[in-house]
Design an enzyme around this catalytic site. Structure first.
Site, PDB file in Angstrom:
ATOM      1  N   PRO A  99      30.564  43.104  46.700  1.00 52.87           N
ATOM      2  CA  PRO A  99      31.023  41.789  47.164  1.00 52.87           C
ATOM      3  C   PRO A  99      32.371  41.889  47.867  1.00 52.87           C
ATOM      4  O   PRO A  99      33.289  42.552  47.377  1.00 52.87           O
ATOM      5  CB  PRO A  99      31.152  40.985  45.862  1.00 52.87           C
ATOM      6  N   MET A 100      32.494  41.241  49.017  1.00 53.53           N
ATOM      7  CA  MET A 100      33.754  41.178  49.738  1.00 53.53           C
ATOM      8  C   MET A 100      33.936  39.745  50.239  1.00 53.53           C
ATOM      9  O   MET A 100      33.074  39.225  50.958  1.00 53.53           O
ATOM     10  CB  MET A 100      33.768  42.166  50.910  1.00 53.53           C
TER      11      MET A 100
ATOM     12  N   GLN B 114      28.065  37.791  42.058  1.00 51.21           N
ATOM     13  CA  GLN B 114      29.229  38.250  41.304  1.00 51.21           C
ATOM     14  C   GLN B 114      30.104  37.054  40.930  1.00 51.21           C
ATOM     15  O   GLN B 114      30.435  36.226  41.780  1.00 51.21           O
ATOM     16  CB  GLN B 114      30.067  39.253  42.089  1.00 51.21           C
TER      17      GLN B 114
ATOM     18  N   CYS C   6      39.480  43.016  41.050  1.00 51.01           N
ATOM     19  CA  CYS C   6      40.307  42.518  42.150  1.00 51.01           C
ATOM     20  C   CYS C   6      41.774  42.852  41.903  1.00 51.01           C
ATOM     21  O   CYS C   6      42.346  42.466  40.876  1.00 51.01           O
ATOM     22  CB  CYS C   6      40.135  41.008  42.296  1.00 51.01           C
TER      23      CYS C   6
ATOM     24  N   LYS D  98      32.172  45.097  36.847  1.00 47.44           N
ATOM     25  CA  LYS D  98      32.861  45.973  37.793  1.00 47.44           C
ATOM     26  C   LYS D  98      34.355  45.939  37.478  1.00 47.44           C
ATOM     27  O   LYS D  98      34.931  44.872  37.264  1.00 47.44           O
ATOM     28  CB  LYS D  98      32.625  45.518  39.234  1.00 47.44           C
TER      29      LYS D  98
ATOM     30  N   HIS E 123      35.325  51.144  40.304  1.00 50.63           N
ATOM     31  CA  HIS E 123      36.060  51.450  41.525  1.00 50.63           C
ATOM     32  C   HIS E 123      37.138  52.431  41.098  1.00 50.63           C
ATOM     33  O   HIS E 123      38.059  52.078  40.361  1.00 50.63           O
ATOM     34  CB  HIS E 123      36.678  50.201  42.131  1.00 50.63           C
TER      35      HIS E 123
ATOM     36  N   ASN F 177      32.159  53.600  42.887  1.00 51.66           N
ATOM     37  CA  ASN F 177      32.653  52.868  44.043  1.00 51.66           C
ATOM     38  C   ASN F 177      33.967  53.499  44.485  1.00 51.66           C
ATOM     39  O   ASN F 177      34.826  53.788  43.662  1.00 51.66           O
ATOM     40  CB  ASN F 177      32.852  51.393  43.665  1.00 51.66           C
TER      41      ASN F 177
ATOM     42  N   ASP G 264      35.440  55.283  48.532  1.00 53.97           N
ATOM     43  CA  ASP G 264      35.391  56.363  49.514  1.00 53.97           C
ATOM     44  C   ASP G 264      33.988  56.859  49.828  1.00 53.97           C
ATOM     45  O   ASP G 264      33.786  58.038  50.116  1.00 53.97           O
ATOM     46  CB  ASP G 264      36.260  57.548  49.068  1.00 53.97           C
TER      47      ASP G 264
ATOM     48  N   ARG H  59      33.984  48.725  51.927  1.00 57.35           N
ATOM     49  CA  ARG H  59      34.512  48.808  53.286  1.00 57.35           C
ATOM     50  C   ARG H  59      33.631  49.641  54.218  1.00 57.35           C
ATOM     51  O   ARG H  59      33.639  49.445  55.434  1.00 57.35           O
ATOM     52  CB  ARG H  59      35.924  49.392  53.249  1.00 57.35           C
TER      53      ARG H  59
END
Length: 391
Positions: A5-6, A81, A112, A160, A190, A221, A223, A246
């Site tokens: 999610p972004m 999410q 976040c 997450k 992440h 998550n 790279d 990304r």
């Protein structure tokens, strides 16, 4: 594989395009399998998770939030999410999603790193408080189980999170332990701290540790910008899947590559600029349908333009003009003015998105003194849901 999610990016139009590319990649692998190649058994072509939704906004039925959770009708697994800091509100939001059949999977956001979120105790700051984290995830799981009664399948809840606040204040091991006892179905790490934001290199070794200490499915998550990165992460860490953030900005076809690769195919999607222009136009058309407002849809598209054009020989002036389009007709005209016969450039591959620099974590006063909320923090934690994007 999962689409991360972004905010302002992974809305229904973009998710649909990503999903369709993923399905195409899985299908090409299946075609090769039927043609005699040895590939793994086909599985669903990933999860495409809705941009972060605040529990409070969903419970209050803010119209914009309800539009954000609108399912992509073609998606076989609808994922949403949630961001929340209060157990009761989180439970109420989960109940809405399950009872109204808006989600088949719910992910809880504890990753976040944005200061306006962490300085009030939300996002990646929250897992430091073990009591609060446990209450939130237990409430979400119980609500999903209760609301799922009568459905064919129970709606799973995953979480997450990040490695921790910084190198001296890690939380991911405690998160794994608490999540397991609370009934969480899967974990996404992440592999950066709050302090890192998106800077530096993701610490994949922490994903390997998480996989070793937990018997839950673990997703990595950080790279992953190419299918080969996903392969390396899974080989090095033993994780069960990868989450792409990304890496898909302006490149939704990365899910074609990932799905093909994960199913044993070497097929890769390398579009010409003409094909990229077709994707942009379709993305815009889907956005108009979603927002029911052409001008707003095109405004939302502007951020995507430079991402889609990365690496192609497109002059600065036309890039600027593409960033100002306000109608579909104008967009099509600008795209048709490009040299559309360009092949996919090497410069379009690799890392995407701004990494930035490490940032000192912004936390509530005395936050790191204890893993338990004190009375003052308990009284103010609700403020972590005020003014947070997500509806």
């Amino acid at each position: 594989m999962m689409l991360s999610p972004m905010a302002g990016v992974t809305n229904p139009p973009f998710r649909q395009i990503c999903r369709e590319f993923g399905q195409q990649g899985a299908e090409i692998a299946g075609y090769e399998a039927r043609s005699g190649r040895t590939v793994g058994n086909l599985a669903p072509a990933g999860l495409y998770i809705c941009e972060m939704i605040t529990t409070r906004a969903l419970v209050e039925r803010i119209p914009e939030t309800l539009n954000m959770v609108k399912p992509d009708e073609g998606d076989p697994v609808r994922s949403v999410q949630l961001y929340g800091v209060q157990p009761a509100t989180t439970a109420a939001a989960v109940k809405i999603l399950v009872e109204e059949e808006l989600a088949d999977h719910i992910d809880l956001n504890f990753g976040c790193p944005v200061p306006k979120v962490t300085r009030k105790g939300g996002g990646s700051a929250l897992p430091w408080k073990h009591d609060l984290y446990e209450d939130v995830v237990k409430s979400a799981v119980r609500a999903a189980q209760t609301a799922s009664r009568g459905r064919t399948h129970e709606v799973p809840v995953t979480a997450k999170f990040r490695i921790g606040i910084d190198a001296d204040h890690e939380t991911f091991r405690d998160v794994a332990r608490i999540s397991r006892s609370a009934g969480i179905s899967g974990l996404t790490l992440h592999a950066r701290t709050t302090e890192q934001h998106y800077a530096g290199q993701a610490d994949w070794e922490k994903i390997a540790i998480l996989k070793e200490i937990s018997d839950l499915p673990v997703f990595g998550n950080g790279d992953v910008f190419e299918a080969e990165d996903a392969n390396r992460m899974m080989a090095q860490t033993g994780c069960d899947g990868v989450v792409i953030g990304r890496g898909c900005q302006g490149r939704p076809w990365i899910f074609y590559d990932l799905a093909a690769h994960l199913h044993g195919s070497e097929a890769r999607y390398r579009p010409t600029l003409r094909e990229v222009a077709q994707v942009i136009l379709r993305h815009a058309q889907l956005s108009v349908e979603h927002f029911n407002d052409e001008h707003r849809a095109l405004r939302e598209m502007r951020k995507h333009m430079s991402w889609y054009m990365r690496g192609f020989a497109v002059g600065g002036e036309i890039r600027h003009q593409l960033g100002l389009v306000s109608t579909l007709a104008e967009l099509e005209e600008r795209l048709n003015s490009l040299d559309l016969d360009q092949e996919y450039p090497q410069a379009a591959s690799g890392q995407r998105g701004r990494a930035g620099n490490p940032k000192r974590p912004h936390l509530p006063e005395f936050w790191l003194e204890s893993h338990l909320l004190n009375s003052a923090q308990q009284a103010k934690i609700h403020e972590a849901e005020i003014g947070i994007s997500g509806g």
